[in-house]
Design a protein around this motif. Structure first.
Motif, PDB file in Angstrom:
ATOM      1  N   ASN A 265      48.523  32.752  48.046  1.00  0.00           N
ATOM      2  CA  ASN A 265      49.084  31.517  47.471  1.00  0.00           C
ATOM      3  C   ASN A 265      48.025  30.426  47.351  1.00  0.00           C
ATOM      4  O   ASN A 265      48.003  29.678  46.365  1.00  0.00           O
ATOM      5  N   ASP A 266      47.131  30.314  48.345  1.00  0.00           N
ATOM      6  CA  ASP A 266      46.039  29.334  48.262  1.00  0.00           C
ATOM      7  C   ASP A 266      45.130  29.629  47.071  1.00  0.00           C
ATOM      8  O   ASP A 266      44.673  28.711  46.389  1.00  0.00           O
ATOM      9  N   CYS A 267      44.854  30.908  46.824  1.00  0.00           N
ATOM     10  CA  CYS A 267      44.009  31.287  45.687  1.00  0.00           C
ATOM     11  C   CYS A 267      44.694  30.960  44.364  1.00  0.00           C
ATOM     12  O   CYS A 267      44.040  30.541  43.400  1.00  0.00           O
ATOM     13  N   ILE A 268      46.006  31.144  44.306  1.00  0.00           N
ATOM     14  CA  ILE A 268      46.750  30.818  43.078  1.00  0.00           C
ATOM     15  C   ILE A 268      46.666  29.328  42.802  1.00  0.00           C
ATOM     16  O   ILE A 268      46.401  28.903  41.677  1.00  0.00           O
ATOM     17  N   VAL A 269      46.855  28.513  43.845  1.00  0.00           N
ATOM     18  CA  VAL A 269      46.792  27.054  43.689  1.00  0.00           C
ATOM     19  C   VAL A 269      45.382  26.625  43.271  1.00  0.00           C
ATOM     20  O   VAL A 269      45.208  25.740  42.422  1.00  0.00           O
ATOM     21  N   ALA A 270      44.356  27.268  43.851  1.00  0.00           N
ATOM     22  CA  ALA A 270      42.964  26.906  43.553  1.00  0.00           C
ATOM     23  C   ALA A 270      42.450  27.553  42.275  1.00  0.00           C
ATOM     24  O   ALA A 270      41.282  27.384  41.924  1.00  0.00           O
ATOM     25  N   ASN A 271      43.295  28.303  41.576  1.00  0.00           N
ATOM     26  CA  ASN A 271      42.923  28.960  40.315  1.00  0.00           C
ATOM     27  C   ASN A 271      41.779  29.958  40.519  1.00  0.00           C
ATOM     28  O   ASN A 271      40.845  30.028  39.723  1.00  0.00           O
ATOM     29  N   LYS A 272      41.854  30.723  41.608  1.00  0.00           N
ATOM     30  CA  LYS A 272      40.889  31.785  41.877  1.00  0.00           C
ATOM     31  C   LYS A 272      41.539  33.138  41.621  1.00  0.00           C
ATOM     32  O   LYS A 272      42.714  33.336  41.919  1.00  0.00           O
ATOM     33  N   ALA A 273      40.755  34.048  41.083  1.00  0.00           N
ATOM     34  CA  ALA A 273      41.236  35.420  40.970  1.00  0.00           C
ATOM     35  C   ALA A 273      41.195  36.067  42.355  1.00  0.00           C
ATOM     36  O   ALA A 273      40.437  35.642  43.221  1.00  0.00           O
ATOM     37  N   VAL A 274      42.024  37.073  42.549  1.00  0.00           N
ATOM     38  CA  VAL A 274      42.088  37.770  43.829  1.00  0.00           C
ATOM     39  C   VAL A 274      41.918  39.262  43.574  1.00  0.00           C
ATOM     40  O   VAL A 274      42.559  39.823  42.690  1.00  0.00           O
ATOM     41  N   VAL A 275      41.035  39.893  44.339  1.00  0.00           N
ATOM     42  CA  VAL A 275      40.871  41.341  44.303  1.00  0.00           C
ATOM     43  C   VAL A 275      41.063  41.858  45.718  1.00  0.00           C
ATOM     44  O   VAL A 275      40.342  41.457  46.631  1.00  0.00           O
ATOM     45  N   ILE A 276      42.043  42.732  45.889  1.00  0.00           N
ATOM     46  CA  ILE A 276      42.343  43.304  47.203  1.00  0.00           C
ATOM     47  C   ILE A 276      42.011  44.794  47.153  1.00  0.00           C
ATOM     48  O   ILE A 276      42.453  45.504  46.247  1.00  0.00           O
ATOM     49  N   VAL A 277      41.228  45.231  48.129  1.00  0.00           N
ATOM     50  CA  VAL A 277      40.758  46.622  48.160  1.00  0.00           C
ATOM     51  C   VAL A 277      41.553  47.388  49.210  1.00  0.00           C
ATOM     52  O   VAL A 277      41.529  47.040  50.384  1.00  0.00           O
ATOM     53  N   LYS A 278      42.234  48.436  48.743  1.00  0.00           N
ATOM     54  CA  LYS A 278      42.936  49.328  49.671  1.00  0.00           C
ATOM     55  C   LYS A 278      42.159  50.645  49.734  1.00  0.00           C
ATOM     56  O   LYS A 278      41.762  51.189  48.715  1.00  0.00           O
TER      57      LYS A 278
END
Length: 476
Positions: A265-278
């Motif tokens: 949610n913090d990344c969404i507010v800050a307009n950052k893309a998110v990449v999660i590695v599983k």
């Protein structure tokens, strides 16, 4: 080393026994020394270094430049072959001293030049939004592990390998960030030691990046500060990369869902893309060649980030033998052929080669029919349903006892059980589709579903666990 080198030159001159050959050599060294001093004065004066305060009040940078130029010209006039050898030798000595030499009380004019160049480049970039054609990924690698790492291991060993996969030909900057819990005054020395350790890890993995350690009361506050302030102008990280917390249920880490959802949610507010590695443990290093396909499951328009990541993966030796497949998820009544043609044209305009498939799925609201899902998916779905039902019953019971609104993670939540069921069915269908078409893929990329508003973080983690179930290597 310097004494031995001087002794070698002296012995060579004595053995030659010809002063006419010795004279140009000595002259070259003197002229090279004078040109080096003049060049240093030129750089320091031109760059306005604060430590540059010459006693000669009539000094000007143009005199130094003229002096350095004249020395080099005279060297070539005396003997061009001696000049070339002298310059090459001086360059080797400079390189050796810069790598192996001990720190002295002098500075480096070239470092000042790099600093000024960086400042000018930063100012020229400005703070305006970067055009997509000039966009470069600047990943913020979040090293805080979901669990424990061995002692003296500051970051997951494969995170740097993945960070290198996000750069074309290894070029680009990564920022490795770790957060220490506690008071800054008490843990300042711990932070310095941790930063040095993380920097050693980055250098060992041959990754172009910098290490940053932040001390904060807790991880949530620390990350929130980092995502707001890290970077300068347009040189701010634009992608947050972190490992998927696969251990949260196995080790009963109840605080992880709230922190994980908070970071997204913090990344969404800050307009950052998110990449999660599983599946980071199975991520290949540069010597482990992969075969098969890189499969993209395109559910929502993400600005082309998944396509860009797939192309960057292909530039790496470990994935260069793979082919890209794009799977477009659509509802049953969608014009599949029209959608396929649109996606192919879009890829052609981006000069990307990929095979396109359109998968039509029934409306998300429809419960899956028996026999339409793999057995392992159905088992995971049933288990998730039961855990979510137990969790909701628990927080409802707590709210009833305390006479408070429904609370989760210290915040009021609104639970629509029908909507929770819908999300579970949605992730079940997507997981089943990926298992059906991409079980043997080298890596799968899928759009990361944003956390539903006012849903408990626990429920979102259940959705995510169901989505990644039985998939060994996944990027979201």
């Amino acid at each position: 080393m310097a004494t031995l080198f001087t002794a070698f030159i002296c012995m060579g001159c004595v053995i030659i026994g010809n002063l006419d050959l010795i004279t140009p050599t000595v002259t070259m060294f003197f002229l090279l020394c004078y040109s080096g001093v003049n060049l240093s004065c030129f750089l320091l004066d031109l760059l306005d270094a604060p430590s540059w305060r010459p006693r000669w009040k009539f000094h000007h940078w143009s005199f130094s430049l003229l002096g350095a130029s004249l020395c080099i010209v005279i060297m070539f006039l005396i003997s061009w072959s001696f000049t070339v050898v002298s310059l090459a030798l001086a360059s080797l000595i400079y390189y050796y001293v810069s790598i192996k030499g001990k720190a002295g009380d002098w500075g480096d004019g070239f470092k000042s030049a790099y600093f000024q160049l960086a400042l000018r480049s930063l100012r020229s970039l400005g703070a305006n939004q970067v055009h997509p054609k000039n966009w470069y990924p600047i990943p913020l690698i979040f090293c805080r592990p979901w669990g424990k790492l061995p002692e003296n291991v500051p970051c997951h060993p494969k995170l740097a390998d993945f960070a290198n996969c996000m750069k074309k030909k290894g070029r680009g900057m990564s920022i490795f960030i770790n957060i220490l819990d506690g008071d800054y005054h008490e843990r300042a020395e711990d932070a310095k030691a941790a930063c040095k350790q993380l920097d050693t890890y980055i250098n060992y993995k041959n990754c172009e990046g910098v290490a940053e350690i932040v001390v904060a009361p807790n991880m949530t506050e620390g990350f929130r500060g980092v995502v707001q302030t890290m970077g300068l102008g347009n040189l701010k990280p634009n992608i947050v990369v972190m490992r998927y917390p696969e251990i949260w249920r196995r080790e009963n880490l109840k605080e992880i869902p709230g922190r994980f959802v908070g970071i997204i949610n913090d990344c969404i507010v800050a307009n950052k893309a998110v990449v999660i590695v599983k599946g980071l443990d199975e991520w290949p290093n540069e010597y482990q060649r992969q075969y098969g396909t890189i499969d993209l499951y395109w559910i929502v328009r993400d600005g082309g980030l998944m396509l860009l990541l797939s192309q960057l993966l292909l530039t790496k030796e470990s994935f260069e033998s793979c082919k890209i497949q794009v799977f477009c998820i659509a509802e049953e009544d969608t014009d599949a052929e029209g959608l396929k043609a649109d996606v192919k044209k879009f890829l052609y305009d981006l000069r990307m080669q990929a095979e396109v498939f359109v998968i039509a799925i029934k409306s998300w609201d429809v419960q899956p029919e028996n026999g339409s899902q793999p057995d392992e998916s159905k088992e995971a779905f049933t288990a998730a349903q039961k855990r979510v039902a137990d969790y909701l019953a628990e927080i409802k019971e707590t709210a009833k006892k305390e006479g408070t609104p429904l609370m989760a993670d210290g915040k009021p939540v609104i639970v629509n059980e029908q909507l929770v069921e819908k999300f579970l069915y949605t992730t079940l269908k997507l997981n089943s589709t990926i298992l059906r078409y991409s079980r043997m893929a080298a890596v799968v990329l899928v759009s990361l579903p944003p956390p539903p508003v006012s849903h408990p973080a626990y429920c979102y983690m259940e959705y995510m666990d169901l989505l990644v179930d039985n998939l060994p290597r996944l990027l979201m």
